[in-house]
Design a protein around this motif. Structure first.
Motif, short mmCIF file in Angstrom:
data_model
loop_
_atom_site.label_atom_id
_atom_site.label_comp_id
_atom_site.label_asym_id
_atom_site.label_seq_id
_atom_site.Cartn_x
_atom_site.Cartn_y
_atom_site.Cartn_z
N VAL B 21 0.84 -1.20 0.00
CA VAL B 21 0.00 0.00 0.00
C VAL B 21 0.88 1.25 0.00
CG1 VAL B 21 -1.75 1.27 1.27
CG2 VAL B 21 -1.89 -1.20 1.12
N ILE B 22 1.94 1.21 0.79
CA ILE B 22 2.80 2.40 0.87
C ILE B 22 3.46 2.69 -0.47
CG2 ILE B 22 4.95 3.24 1.87
CD1 ILE B 22 4.07 2.06 4.49
N LEU B 103 13.03 11.12 9.14
CA LEU B 103 12.96 11.43 7.72
C LEU B 103 12.02 12.57 7.42
CD1 LEU B 103 13.00 7.87 6.21
CD2 LEU B 103 14.81 9.56 6.12
N GLU B 104 11.59 13.30 8.46
CA GLU B 104 10.70 14.42 8.20
C GLU B 104 11.36 15.35 7.18
OE1 GLU B 104 9.43 16.19 11.85
OE2 GLU B 104 7.38 15.65 11.31
N ASN B 105 10.59 15.78 6.21
CA ASN B 105 11.07 16.72 5.18
C ASN B 105 12.14 16.17 4.26
OD1 ASN B 105 9.41 18.62 6.44
ND2 ASN B 105 11.08 19.17 7.84
N SER B 106 12.26 14.86 4.17
CA SER B 106 13.23 14.37 3.20
C SER B 106 12.48 13.68 2.06
CB SER B 106 14.22 13.41 3.85
OG SER B 106 13.58 12.19 4.12
N PRO B 107 13.07 13.62 0.86
CA PRO B 107 12.35 13.07 -0.30
C PRO B 107 12.27 11.55 -0.27
CG PRO B 107 14.56 13.68 -0.93
CD PRO B 107 14.41 14.09 0.50
N ASN B 108 11.51 11.00 -1.20
CA ASN B 108 11.44 9.55 -1.43
C ASN B 108 10.97 8.75 -0.23
OD1 ASN B 108 12.46 9.86 -4.00
ND2 ASN B 108 14.57 9.69 -3.29
N ARG B 109 10.02 9.32 0.54
CA ARG B 109 9.63 8.60 1.75
C ARG B 109 8.76 7.38 1.45
NH1 ARG B 109 7.86 13.03 5.99
NH2 ARG B 109 8.15 14.47 4.27
N SER B 110 7.98 7.46 0.37
CA SER B 110 7.17 6.28 0.02
C SER B 110 8.08 5.10 -0.25
CB SER B 110 6.32 6.56 -1.22
OG SER B 110 5.09 7.10 -0.85
N PHE B 112 11.13 4.69 0.79
CA PHE B 112 11.84 4.28 1.99
C PHE B 112 10.97 3.38 2.86
CE2 PHE B 112 12.97 4.67 6.40
CZ PHE B 112 14.33 4.49 6.38
N PHE B 113 9.75 3.85 3.17
CA PHE B 113 8.93 3.08 4.10
C PHE B 113 8.41 1.80 3.46
CE2 PHE B 113 8.88 7.07 6.46
CZ PHE B 113 9.13 6.58 7.73
N GLY B 114 8.23 1.84 2.14
CA GLY B 114 7.84 0.61 1.45
C GLY B 114 8.89 -0.47 1.63
N PHE B 115 10.12 -0.13 1.32
CA PHE B 115 11.18 -1.13 1.44
C PHE B 115 11.45 -1.48 2.90
CE2 PHE B 115 12.31 0.07 -2.95
CZ PHE B 115 12.30 -1.20 -3.48
N LEU B 149 17.45 0.67 0.87
CA LEU B 149 17.56 1.46 2.10
C LEU B 149 18.98 1.94 2.30
CD1 LEU B 149 15.41 -0.77 4.47
CD2 LEU B 149 14.72 1.30 3.30
N VAL B 150 19.93 1.07 2.00
CA VAL B 150 21.34 1.47 2.19
C VAL B 150 21.71 2.61 1.24
CG1 VAL B 150 23.73 0.67 1.97
CG2 VAL B 150 22.03 -0.79 3.04
N VAL B 151 21.22 2.54 0.00
CA VAL B 151 21.59 3.58 -0.97
C VAL B 151 20.57 4.72 -0.97
CG1 VAL B 151 22.77 1.94 -2.46
CG2 VAL B 151 20.41 2.52 -2.92
#
Lengths: 508, 500, 103
Positions: B21-22, B103-110, B112-115, B149-151
């Motif tokens: 879903v994320i 991760l507040e205010n950082s890009p690509n959070r979908s 990140f949290f998906g993985f 996540l590492v990269v």
């Protein structure tokens, strides 16, 4: 009286013949649709959609019907009784491998045609020249002919027609590079067919038949058989771009139109390998004690190594994928020597592995080529170093690339992993650990070039989305193909159960 | 399927569905995403809780499905599985909370949290895997889901680290696959079983079993970061702090250690492994790793790097415990799997807090940070003392059982390894604690200070998970005798392994 | 025996054709060389398949050769079409470059 009568040996004779007839009919209809393109633009997408629907329904029905009824093998005999001269019987064989390949053809064919454009505005904004549609349908018909072919003449007609169609399709692109590549490919495929033809003639001279099943029963390892078998294998290897006969492939794949590259990499190459496989199952056992199995396996191993190394060095996206095809074909060949080792159960495992690798690679490669097309559109360039930032702005495209890549690497959960597992189990079961090492190392090598793409895409690029996005239909078709590699990695039994060797093993 | 076979599947789905879903959520739906994560994590903890109680009462939760001819996909909750699953589910919740703040205010959070959720799914799959094939499946999935996540930051350094990470883990995975295939070729599909299964196999195969053991352990030791296969771990530090925390405390290194546990106890069986003389080389490898990594930790000037080497050394405590033949050593190993998780995640959370709030990455900049960030520094101090093994903290319990186990097994050298490493632990942790509390603040100020909260020393999202995990360090130590504490659960599992 | 004459003639043609094929870079000449190879190959098929073990006169060799001839025809048409396209594209490009010397 001249007549064609079809002998009904099973209740299902017509469906199998329709595998060939339906695409042929579709090719005709497509020509008509093209003519009406200017007057009735909506007719083309709707008409194609309807044809695709019928085709999918047909193969799906054959698949499910075959499994439920336990009928995995159907022989169709069509008798030609001309007024003068002897009666001819033409045999078509629908066994598990044929059915699997027909399914793969349907899936990839449908995806490619949908991807090429079933949009209502397809007529005003064509992504392929009008000739593409009938040619593509003819290609499908020819492919199905090859899957069902049970004698050397049918297979010869099949591979020959396939080669010519593929050349014509590559030549559709209006660039000097594509036409040049098509010509080179034409000569390669013609030479390959000639070798095959002479081999077939030689075998007929010796055994007096062209039927594969009959040949398999009579075959013995003598000079004539060796020469005929060798000529046919070499000819087919040239068509399948088996190392070291792969020189024509990278240019052809990289310069063709996108849907043509997809069909060629995913299906056309497979057809030659499939015919090799059919011959290998028939003639291979007689040569099990010679150096031939080792030679074929070694060529496969070198192809994996060399193809991967070359793929790693490419700076252009489509060339990288083309070299990857050469490497992945190597996996199929590595299975060949294993087919002649061990007991029947083990051989069945390996056969399942080879066919599953064909399916896995076909789906993954089709998805990968489509994704490459999207990335080229998005970045306006075919260069790998232009991918920077795409990971952020084209997530679905990158996810597709990742899923397809996972299958190519043979990492779980994916169809590629299932194939690798089956082949490796065969290698271990027959004590040939060297092929296991080749398979495992091959997976790592493919990981290196797939990850090179992903790494570039994960590099942070422009803050703003400057990329030109492909249409939603295009993105979704590629994604669904990649998703299929994942699903087939989680559900392998439905397809694998189609493959049982007759009598539980290859004829001794 | 009865409800008992649905349970392990649901546990996996609770984070898998979250991940899917994320992935589909638009980038700016931050609140929905956060809620989804938390709901998923809480559901998972509840499901795991039900299974823990069930397993304690002797129930089995098993889901089985034939994936390939002759190969089953098996999820089964036994005592050992619940050990790791419990750790993962609890720490997932804390790390998710922490990551939302981090991760507040950082890009690509979908992404990140998906993985992130996918990574937890793989970890749960590793915990619940009922045979080696299923374990391998999730072990590889873990590799794939942690790489993004590492990269994540997309910098050259991160990409280079990701490359090294994959080179190590993919090769390790290939070696493991080779071992699994080899074993599968010999004995077919065998489930993990308490007490081991391979002992009952024909005597003629035992020679090959020893070789397979070596192959499997090498494949697993890459993720467990055992020397000399540890090179990826210190580099992977470039990842965002919650990722480092998760990699170190739960997911990757623990997956390797847990795999070794499974292979030794539930595949070979500890007695069989001992009779094949496989345990002492494993113990030696662990001892070398413990000492070497502790020494390397001493030399690091960057806080996260020092913690990374400390992880390498601490994870091998678990392996050392496995190699000590006898229930006490087993208890030590198992309990350390959990305790190290709690302690290390606290330390990484603290390192993240220092970096986010004050911009501190180097140890020398920590002077006087205790006054500026008292709660974080207190948590760090607890973690550090726990690592050293000071009573009554969690680390003391681990070291006590490991030490007694070493003496009982007649491996006195292992005891000396423990003592030496504790001294080294003290040598690299105490100076940090000293800097935090007793050094004056540096004249040039903090490297890059941010006011993240009006009331607290740092944002609440970062602070409270840190405090909570720090409290578990005390709890696991002080309340070790209570039912369902890590120690009593470890005793239960050990009893079943030795069939006492 | 008749078949050995065919055999020698066919092999000779194949050899000549292949040599030409490998030596010339010009695509039209290659096409011609391919035709010589092809004719040789068809002769070979007749020679090899005609010597049927059972001695029966079968129409299968004839079918093989007939198919081969059809294929050769189709291939020639295809090759000529491609060659013409290549020339057209080259001319088109040349015209483009002449008209627009700046590019």
């Amino acid at each position: 009286m001249t007549g064609v009568s079809a002998a009904l040996h099973t209740p299902y004779i017509w469906p199998h013949v329709w595998l060939i007839l339906l695409p042929l009919l579709a090719a005709l209809v497509s020509t008509g649709l093209n003519r009406s393109r200017t007057h009735f633009p909506a007719l083309l997408p709707w008409g194609q959609g309807l044809l695709l629907l019928c085709w999918n329904a047909l193969t799906l029905w054959l698949w499910l019907g075959g499994v439920e009824g336990g009928v995995n093998e159907t022989t169709t005999r069509i008798t030609f009784a001309p007024l003068v001269g002897p009666t001819l019987v033409w045999t078509l064989l629908t066994d598990g491998p044929a059915l699997i390949m027909a399914l793969l053809t349907t899936w990839i064919g449908t995806a490619t045609l949908v991807h090429t454009g079933l949009r209502p505005d397809a007529a005003s904004r064509p992504s392929a020249p009008a000739a593409f549609w009938p040619l593509a349908w003819l290609l499908m018909a020819t492919l199905n002919l090859i899957w069902l072919g049970a004698d050397l003449l049918t297979l010869y007609i099949g591979v020959e027609a396939l080669g010519l169609l593929a050349v014509a399709m590559i030549g559709l692109n209006n660039t000097p590079g594509a036409v040049d590549a098509a010509l080179r490919y034409l000569f390669a495929t013609l030479l390959g067919s000639l070798a095959y033809l002479v081999g077939a003639g030689l075998l007929f001279g010796h055994y007096g038949t062209l039927e594969l099943a009959t040949l398999a029963g009579q075959v013995s390892a003598n000079g004539a058989t060796a020469a005929g078998f060798g000529l046919m294998l070499a000819g087919l290897a040239l068509k399948a771009a088996v190392f070291p006969l792969h020189g024509w492939l990278p240019a052809a794949h990289a310069s063709a139109l996108l849907p043509v590259s997809v069909l060629h990499a995913a299906l056309v190459i497979k057809a030659s390998v499939f015919v090799m496989l059919r011959h290998w199952l028939a003639f291979g056992p007689a040569f099990a004690d010679t150096a031939l199995p080792l030679l074929v396996g070694a060529l496969g191993a070198v192809a994996i190594l060399w193809g991967s190394i070359m793929a790693l060095q490419q700076t252009r996206l489509k060339l990288l994928i083309a070299w990857s095809t050469i490497a992945q074909t190597g996996y199929l060949l590595v299975g060949f020597p294993l087919l002649l080792q061990g007991d029947a159960a083990l051989q069945q495992l390996v056969l399942q592995g080879i066919l599953y690798q064909m399916v896995a690679h076909g789906l993954a490669k089709a998805a990968l080529f489509m994704t490459a097309g999207h990335l080229v559109t998005a970045t306006g360039s075919d260069r790998i170093d232009q991918l920077t930032g795409t990971g952020r702005h084209l997530p679905l495209t990158l996810l597709t690339l990742g899923l397809a890549g996972v299958s190519l690497m043979g990492m779980p959960p994916s169809a590629g992993f299932v194939a690798k597992w089956l082949l490796a189990s065969g290698a271990i079961g027959s004590g040939q650990v060297i092929w296991l090492v080749v398979l495992l190392a091959g997976g790592l090598l493919s990981a290196t070039y797939i990850l090179r793409l992903l790494r570039q895409a994960f590099r942070e690029g422009p803050e703003q989305d400057v990329f030109q996005h492909p249409s939603r239909v295009e993105k979704m078709t590629a994604f669904l193909l990649a998703l299929m590699t994942l699903l087939l990695g989680l559900m392998a039994i439905p397809l694998l159960s189609l493959i049982t060797l007759p009598g539980g093993g290859i004829a001794p | 399927m009865s409800w008992t076979s649905w349970m392990p599947v649901l546990v996996l789905l609770s984070s898998l569905v979250t991940a899917l879903v994320i992935f589909c959520l638009p980038e700016n739906r931050h609140i929905t995403r956060g809620l989804l994560n938390l709901v998923g994590a809480v559901i998972k903890i509840l499901l795991v809780g039900v299974m823990v109680i069930g397993v304690e009462e002797g129930m089995t939760f098993e889901a089985r499905y034939t994936l390939l001819p002759g190969v089953d996909f098996v999820l089964r909750a036994d005592g050992m599985a619940m050990f790791f699953a419990g750790l993962s589910s609890v720490l997932w919740l804390f790390t998710t909370l922490y990551a939302i703040g981090y991760l507040e205010n950082s890009p690509n959070r979908s992404r990140f949290f998906g993985f992130f959720s996918l990574c937890v799914t793989s970890t749960m799959g590793i915990a619940l895997a009922g045979n080696l094939f299923t374990f391998l499946l999730f072990y590889e999935l873990l590799t794939l889901s942690t790489w993004p996540l590492v990269v994540h930051r997309g910098t050259e350094k991160a990409l280079a680290a990701g490359r090294t990470y994959l080179m190590y883990t993919l090769t390790g995975g290939a070696v493991l696959l080779g071992g699994v295939l080899w074993l599968h070729g010999l004995v077919g599909d065998v489930d993990f079983r308490e007490g081991g299964v391979l002992r009952d196999m024909p005597l003629a195969l035992h020679g090959q079993f020893s070789l397979i053991f070596a192959v499997l352990i090498v494949g697993l030791a890459v993720k467990a970061a055992m020397v000399p296969l540890h090179g990826w771990l210190p580099l992977a530090m470039v990842a965002p702090a919650p990722v480092s925390a998760l990699l170190h405390a739960v997911a990757v290194v623990k997956a390797g250690a847990f795999g070794i546990i499974r292979v030794v106890y539930d595949l070979y069986g500890i007695e069989f492994a001992a009779s094949l003389n496989l345990l002492w080389p494993l113990g030696m490898m662990a001892a070398i790793t413990i000492l070497y990594a502790s020494m390397r930790a001493l030399a690091q000037s960057e806080l996260k790097k020092r913690l990374a080497y400390s992880t390498i050394s601490q994870v091998s405590y678990i392996v050392l415990g496995i190699s000590l033949f006898g229930p006490i050593g087993t208890i030590g190993a198992l309990v350390h799997l959990l305790h190290q998780g709690f302690m290390k995640i606290t330390l990484f959370f603290c390192a993240g807090n220092y970096a986010e709030t004050l911009g501190i990455h180097d140890i020398k900049d920590l002077d006087g940070a205790g006054k500026r960030m008292p709660l974080t520094s207190a948590a760090f101090t607890l973690g550090a003392f726990g690592m050293i093994g000071a009573p009554p903290l969690a680390g003391f319990i681990s070291k006590w059982f490991l030490g007694v186990g070493a003496v009982n097994a007649g491996m006195t050298w292992a005891l000396w390894v423990l003592v030496a490493s504790s001294l080294l632990n003290a040598a690299y942790f105490l100076p940090i604690v000293h800097r935090l509390w007793f050094r004056p603040r540096r004249a040039e100020g903090w490297p890059k200070e941010q006011q993240l909260s009006q009331r607290f020393e740092t944002s609440g999202w970062l602070l409270w998970p840190t405090v909570a995990t720090a409290l578990t360090i005390i709890g696991a130590g002080v309340l070790a005798g209570m039912p369902f504490s890590p120690l009593s659960w470890a005793q239960l599992v050990a009893a079943r392994e030795y069939l006492l | 025996m008749m078949s050995s004459v065919w055999l020698v003639a066919g092999s000779g043609l194949v050899l000549i054709g292949l040599t030409g094929f490998l030596l010339t870079p010009d695509l039209l000449r290659r096409l011609l060389a391919f035709h010589i190879t092809g004719s040789g190959a068809l002769l070979l098929v007749l020679a090899l398949a005609g010597a049927d073990a059972s001695g029966d006169k079968s129409i299968v060799p004839a079918l093989l050769v007939f198919t081969g001839m059809l294929v050769g025809l189709a291939a020639t048409l295809l090759a000529l079409w491609l060659l013409r396209r290549a020339r057209q594209l080259a001319l088109h490009r040349a015209a483009h470059t002449d008209a627009d010397p700046g590019s």
